[in-house]
Design an enzyme around this catalytic site. Structure first.
Site, PDB file in Angstrom:
ATOM      1  CG  HIS A  46      -0.213   0.098   2.525  1.00  0.00           C
ATOM      2  ND1 HIS A  46       0.081  -1.031   3.254  1.00  0.00           N
ATOM      3  CD2 HIS A  46       0.293   1.129   3.241  1.00  0.00           C
ATOM      4  CE1 HIS A  46       0.722  -0.696   4.351  1.00  0.00           C
ATOM      5  NE2 HIS A  46       0.872   0.618   4.363  1.00  0.00           N
ATOM      6  CD  GLU A  57      -1.441   2.754   6.537  1.00  0.00           C
ATOM      7  OE1 GLU A  57      -1.021   3.463   7.485  1.00  0.00           O
ATOM      8  OE2 GLU A  57      -0.855   1.725   6.140  1.00  0.00           O
ATOM      9  CG  HIS A  59       2.576  11.515  -8.629  1.00  0.00           C
ATOM     10  ND1 HIS A  59       3.818  11.846  -9.116  1.00  0.00           N
ATOM     11  CD2 HIS A  59       2.107  10.537  -9.441  1.00  0.00           C
ATOM     12  CE1 HIS A  59       4.083  11.106 -10.179  1.00  0.00           C
ATOM     13  NE2 HIS A  59       3.071  10.293 -10.390  1.00  0.00           N
ATOM     14  CD  GLU A  70       0.944  10.929 -13.541  1.00  0.00           C
ATOM     15  OE1 GLU A  70       1.406  11.262 -14.641  1.00  0.00           O
ATOM     16  OE2 GLU A  70       1.490  10.096 -12.780  1.00  0.00           O
TER      17      GLU A  70
END
Length: 142
Positions: free
Chosen positions: A7, A56, A76, A119
């Site tokens: 994650h 998360e 990002h 993005e």
């Protein structure tokens, strides 16, 4: 040795506001951990069908004076979308600033309420240039 993506973690200042932003992108809550002892909540959100690729959201119950900071050191998050113009229009109608509009029909950047750069990339080929996006200037930084 095997490596598996788990994650991406981002700290958030207002959990409900941040969750609402990621829900606008299409992510759903997949798991939540509330720690009374640690005084924090971890909320995992992912696109439907991609529960193994969550973000998360880490929320400290007693606040975090460093938020929202620039967060560009983070980089990002990137998501592929079916229609970049429709996604940007939806976000904009919900009060999200389009920092880097999809002038090229391919790529846009927005920021979460916690200043995380997101993005957005058009799936497949770039869409034909379209107003108002084609002539829209950048807002802030991305």
């Amino acid at each position: 040795m095997t490596l598996k993506y788990l994650h991406t973690m981002v700290r958030v200042k207002d959990l409900e506001k941040s969750m609402a932003f990621y829900e606008l992108l299409g992510l759903k809550e997949t798991r939540r951990i509330d720690s009374e002892q640690g005084r924090f909540s971890l909320v995992f959100m992912a696109p439907p069908g991609q529960e193994d690729c969550p973000v998360e959201l880490t929320y400290n119950w007693d606040g975090d004076d460093g938020l929202p900071s620039d967060s560009r050191h983070f980089g990002h998050l990137a998501y592929r979308v079916d229609d970049i113009y429709a996604m940007c229009e939806k976000l904009q109608k919900n009060g999200v600033t389009i920092n880097r509009p999809p002038r090229d029909g391919h790529m846009a950047f927005v920021r979460s309420p916690d200043n995380v750069s997101i993005e957005l990339l058009q799936a497949g080929e770039a869409l034909p240039k379209q107003e108002p996006w084609a002539s829209m200037e950048n807002t802030g930084h991305w």
